[in-house]
Scaffold this motif. Structure first.
Motif, short mmCIF file in Angstrom:
data_model
loop_
_atom_site.label_atom_id
_atom_site.label_comp_id
_atom_site.label_asym_id
_atom_site.label_seq_id
_atom_site.Cartn_x
_atom_site.Cartn_y
_atom_site.Cartn_z
N ALA A 1 42.67 22.56 70.50
CA ALA A 1 43.22 21.19 70.48
C ALA A 1 42.17 20.14 70.83
O ALA A 1 42.35 18.97 70.52
N THR A 2 41.07 20.54 71.47
CA THR A 2 40.03 19.57 71.81
C THR A 2 39.08 19.30 70.65
O THR A 2 38.26 18.39 70.73
N LEU A 3 39.17 20.09 69.58
CA LEU A 3 38.28 19.90 68.43
C LEU A 3 38.75 18.70 67.62
O LEU A 3 39.93 18.36 67.61
N PRO A 4 37.82 18.04 66.92
CA PRO A 4 38.20 16.84 66.15
C PRO A 4 39.25 17.15 65.09
O PRO A 4 39.02 17.97 64.20
N ALA A 5 40.39 16.49 65.18
CA ALA A 5 41.52 16.77 64.30
C ALA A 5 41.17 16.57 62.82
O ALA A 5 41.64 17.32 61.96
N GLU A 6 40.33 15.59 62.53
CA GLU A 6 39.99 15.31 61.13
C GLU A 6 39.12 16.40 60.50
O GLU A 6 39.00 16.48 59.28
N LYS A 7 38.52 17.25 61.32
CA LYS A 7 37.69 18.34 60.82
C LYS A 7 38.40 19.70 60.86
O LYS A 7 37.91 20.66 60.29
N LEU A 8 39.52 19.77 61.53
CA LEU A 8 40.16 21.04 61.85
C LEU A 8 41.03 21.55 60.71
O LEU A 8 41.86 20.82 60.17
N ILE A 9 40.83 22.83 60.37
CA ILE A 9 41.68 23.54 59.42
C ILE A 9 42.18 24.79 60.14
O ILE A 9 41.38 25.66 60.51
N CYS A 10 43.48 24.85 60.38
CA CYS A 10 44.06 25.95 61.15
C CYS A 10 44.57 27.04 60.20
O CYS A 10 45.26 26.76 59.23
N MET A 11 44.24 28.27 60.55
CA MET A 11 44.62 29.42 59.74
C MET A 11 45.39 30.41 60.59
O MET A 11 45.16 30.52 61.80
N THR A 12 46.28 31.17 59.96
CA THR A 12 47.02 32.22 60.65
C THR A 12 46.28 33.55 60.50
O THR A 12 45.44 33.70 59.59
N PRO A 13 46.59 34.51 61.36
CA PRO A 13 45.98 35.84 61.17
C PRO A 13 46.24 36.40 59.77
O PRO A 13 45.36 37.03 59.17
N ARG A 14 47.42 36.14 59.24
CA ARG A 14 47.73 36.63 57.88
C ARG A 14 46.83 35.97 56.84
O ARG A 14 46.37 36.62 55.89
#
Length: 181
Positions: A100-113
Motif C-alpha cells: 500500500a505504500t507503493l505509488p498507486a499510479e505505478k502499481l499493478i496487483c496480481m493474484t497467485p492464480r
C-alpha cells in the motif's frame, strides 16, 4: 520502460526488473534479487516489535529497488482460509501494508492464480513456476550453488520466479508484454 515484479513476504521477497528494448520491444531481465530479512532479534524486544523492525528493513529494500520503475507488478498475498495459520495472516497483512505504500499510479496487483497462469496452469507448483522462469530467461543470473561438483539453482529461487511471473502477468494485463529477449 522498466518494470519491477515483486513477490512480497516478511522473510523472503523476490524481486525482478525487466527492461524493454526500444527497437525490438522485447523484455530483457535486467536484475533479480531475493531480499532476505536479516534483522536480528533482540531478547528485550517482543515479537510484534521485531516484526515492525523487519517490515521497515523490507520497506527500504523495496523502495530502493522500485525507485526507477515505470510499473510495479505485485503478487498480493492470499489471506484467509481455514488452514491458514494466524502467523501467516499476520505477516501477509504486513506485506499488504508495504504494498500500500507503493505509488498507486505505478502499481499493478496480481493474484497467485494470475501468476500461475503465465506458466500455463492455474495450479502450477513452485517447481513448474521455476521451470517456466528458467525457460523464459535461461541465461539469467539465477542464484545457484555447487553441489557434488555440479551447479544447481537454489530452491529459494521460487520467490524470484514468482516475482518474474508477477511482472509478466502485469505486463499482459496492461497489454505491454511482447515477449522475452
Amino acid at each position: 520502460m522498466i518494470v519491477t515484479g515483486l513477490d512480497p513476504s516478511l522473510a523472503n521477497t523476490g524481486a525482478v526488473k525487466l527492461v524493454q528494448d526500444a527497437t525490438s520491444f522485447l523484455w530483457s531481465l535486467k536484475e533479480l534479487n531475493l531480499f532476505q530479512n536479516t534483522v536480528e532479534p533482540d531478547d528485550d524486544i517482543r515479537k510484534n516489535e521485531f516484526d515492525v523492525m523487519r517490515a521497515r528493513a523490507l520497506w527500504k529494500s523495496i523502495l530502493d529497488f522500485t525507485s526507477d520503475s515505470d510499473y510495479i507488478c505485485v503478487e498480493i498475498p492470499q489471506t484467509g482460509g481455514e488452514h491458514m495459520q494466524a502467523r501467516s495472516i499476520w505477516t501477509s497483512g504486513i506485506a499488504l501494508g508495504l504494498i500500500a505504500t507503493l505509488p498507486a499510479e505505478k502499481l499493478i496487483c496480481m493474484t497467485p492464480r494470475d501468476l500461475k497462469l503465465v506458466a500455463g496452469k492455474k495450479d502450477a507448483s513452485k517447481e513448474e513456476m521455476c521451470a517456466w522462469a528458467y525457460q523464459l530467461y535461461p541465461a539469467g543470473p539465477w542464484p545457484q550453488r555447487k553441489y557434488k561438483g555440479a551447479f544447481e539453482k537454489l530452491k529459494s529461487n521460487h520467490h524470484i520466479c514468482d516475482a518474474l511471473a508477477a511482472a509478466v502477468s502485469g505486463l499482459q494485463k496492461k497489454n505491454l508484454w511482447t515477449g522475452a529477449s
